[in-house]
Motif scaffolding. Structure first.
Motif, PDB file in Angstrom:
ATOM      1  N   GLU A 275     -19.025  89.805  15.842  1.00  0.00           N
ATOM      2  CA  GLU A 275     -18.039  90.378  14.923  1.00  0.00           C
ATOM      3  C   GLU A 275     -16.619  90.111  15.412  1.00  0.00           C
ATOM      4  N   PHE A 276     -16.413  90.335  16.701  1.00  0.00           N
ATOM      5  CA  PHE A 276     -15.105  90.113  17.294  1.00  0.00           C
ATOM      6  C   PHE A 276     -14.705  88.641  17.179  1.00  0.00           C
ATOM      7  N   ALA A 277     -15.631  87.751  17.506  1.00  0.00           N
ATOM      8  CA  ALA A 277     -15.364  86.313  17.436  1.00  0.00           C
ATOM      9  C   ALA A 277     -14.946  85.897  16.027  1.00  0.00           C
ATOM     10  N   GLU A 278     -15.648  86.430  15.053  1.00  0.00           N
ATOM     11  CA  GLU A 278     -15.338  86.089  13.666  1.00  0.00           C
ATOM     12  C   GLU A 278     -13.944  86.586  13.274  1.00  0.00           C
ATOM     13  N   GLU A 279     -13.580  87.781  13.729  1.00  0.00           N
ATOM     14  CA  GLU A 279     -12.277  88.348  13.383  1.00  0.00           C
ATOM     15  C   GLU A 279     -11.108  87.522  13.904  1.00  0.00           C
ATOM     16  N   ILE A 280     -11.273  86.937  15.095  1.00  0.00           N
ATOM     17  CA  ILE A 280     -10.152  86.169  15.642  1.00  0.00           C
ATOM     18  C   ILE A 280     -10.419  84.667  15.630  1.00  0.00           C
TER      19      ILE A 280
END
Length: 72
Positions: free
Chosen positions: A19-24
């Motif tokens: 999720e974090f990877a996708e956000e940034i």
């Protein structure tokens, strides 16, 4: 960037690495690397990370004194 801060903040937010990877817009493999190793990253990456975590960018950056680094 201090890897412990990344792991702590993700845990606080209840976000997965994916999720974090996708956000940034980075790979989840890179997130795993950020969580396990202190990294020098670009200021724009530090800014993106700080925005997701809702903290000031200064809280995400570890300043290294050149004299301390030379003595290590």
């Amino acid at each position: 960037m201090e890897h412990k801060k990344i792991a702590e903040e993700l845990k606080k937010l209840g976000k997965t690495q994916e999720e974090f990877a996708e956000e940034i817009d980075i790979s989840d493999r890179y997130v795993r690397n950020l969580e396990t190793t202190d990294k020098n990253i670009s200021i724009s990456m530090a800014y993106s990370i700080s925005q997701v975590f809702g903290v000031m960018i200064e809280d995400m950056i570890v300043l290294v004194d050149e004299d301390d680094e030379a003595n290590s």
